[in-house]
Every structure is written in structure tokens, then in C-alpha cells.
Design an enzyme around this catalytic site. Structure first.
Site, mmCIF file in Angstrom:
data_model
loop_
_atom_site.group_PDB
_atom_site.id
_atom_site.type_symbol
_atom_site.label_atom_id
_atom_site.label_comp_id
_atom_site.label_asym_id
_atom_site.label_seq_id
_atom_site.Cartn_x
_atom_site.Cartn_y
_atom_site.Cartn_z
ATOM 1 C CG ASP A 31 -2.067 0.995 1.066
ATOM 2 O OD1 ASP A 31 -3.219 0.546 0.916
ATOM 3 O OD2 ASP A 31 -1.810 2.219 1.085
ATOM 4 C CD GLN A 94 -14.871 -0.195 -2.593
ATOM 5 O OE1 GLN A 94 -16.002 -0.461 -2.162
ATOM 6 N NE2 GLN A 94 -14.331 -0.812 -3.628
ATOM 7 C CG HIS A 100 -8.582 -2.891 -2.534
ATOM 8 N ND1 HIS A 100 -9.505 -2.158 -3.269
ATOM 9 C CD2 HIS A 100 -8.387 -2.192 -1.385
ATOM 10 C CE1 HIS A 100 -9.837 -1.077 -2.595
ATOM 11 N NE2 HIS A 100 -9.188 -1.064 -1.441
ATOM 12 C CG HIS A 102 -7.023 -2.746 3.063
ATOM 13 N ND1 HIS A 102 -6.267 -1.593 2.896
ATOM 14 C CD2 HIS A 102 -8.205 -2.501 2.457
ATOM 15 C CE1 HIS A 102 -6.991 -0.704 2.225
ATOM 16 N NE2 HIS A 102 -8.165 -1.221 1.956
#
Ligand code: AMP
Ligand code: ZN
Length: 114
Positions: A31, A94, A100, A102
Site C-alpha cells: 500500500d 472504500q 482489494h 487489505h
């Protein structure tokens, strides 16, 4: 491929990212704005906007995503505690509408999340 999607561009290689994992169905990247010492995004290659767009045929894909998350968690010795989180929809924060997961770990975590 969605031309307006940052994760589709990362998967296509037109935007740079630090890849942690790649296979035929799933990629994992670091990230860009990490919220924990480990903050990896596990992303299906196919452009699926949200978790609500998953269908029964995607069961094995979701399984693969968790398998990848758990492999990375083990590699990073996070067995004592980690989270796999999907923020679904604006009310949950979001910001990128390409599904996706995390993977967060490496620091103490409180409950409930904010
Ligand atoms: P969410 O808010 O759940 O949609 O999560 C989107 C995540 O994508 C955030 O944690 C961002 O920091 C991350 N992100 C956005 N752009 C990039 C990028 N170019 N490379 C890596 N991570 C990104
Ligand atoms: Zn996309």
C-alpha cells in the site's frame, strides 16, 4: 481492464507499484500509504468494483486471495495477529472501486475499528 481504474493500470504495468505476489488471478502490492508495518493489498486481476459484485463462480478466487494473504502473513511472521479487511462502499471508506483485500499487521490493533 477499466481505463479509469488505478489498480487496473498497476496490474497492466502502466503505473508502478511494489509487487509482493503475482499469479494468473491475483496480485499483491505494498500500500502506498501504509497504516501498519505490513500493509499489503491483495487484488484480483479482473476488475470487480466491490465485494457485492462477487458471484458464486468467484468462490475459488476469494479462496485464492485468502491463501495469498495467509502466505504473506506467515512469511512476515504475523501469526500472532493480523487483519484481512475489505472496505466496501463509501460509508466504509472504500476509495478505489476495484476490489482489494487489505492485509494489515505488525502492530497492536484495537477493536472495534474506526
Ligand atoms: P480503500 O480505501 O479500501 O479503497 O483502499 C484503497 C487503498 O489503496 C488505500 O489504502 C490507498 O493507500 C491505496 N492506494 C491508492 N493508490 C495506490 C497506489 N498507486 N499504489 C498502492 N496503493 C495505493
Ligand atoms: Zn480495475
Amino acid at each position: 481492464m477499466n481505463d479509469d481504474c488505478i489498480f487496473c493500470k498497476i496490474i497492466a504495468g502502466t503505473i508502478a507499484a511494489t509487487f509482493v505476489h503475482q499469479d494468473d488471478e491475483v496480485v499483491a502490492i505494498a500500500d502506498i500509504n501504509p497504516q501498519a508495518p505490513t500493509h499489503v493489498l491483495i487484488i484480483p486481476r479482473r476488475h470487480i468494483p466491490t465485494a457485492l459484485d462477487l458471484q458464486a463462480r468467484d468462490a475459488s478466487l476469494v479462496g485464492r486471495i485468502h491463501e495469498v494473504a495467509h502466505r504473506i502473513a506467515r512469511e512476515r511472521h504475523l501469526e500472532n495477529g493480523f487483519r484481512v479487511v475489505v472496505n466496501n462502499g463509501p460509508g466504509a471508506g472504500q476509495t478505489v472501486y476495484h476490489l482489494h483485500f487489505h492485509l494489515l499487521g505488525g502492530r497492536p490493533m484495537r477493536w472495534p475499528p474506526g
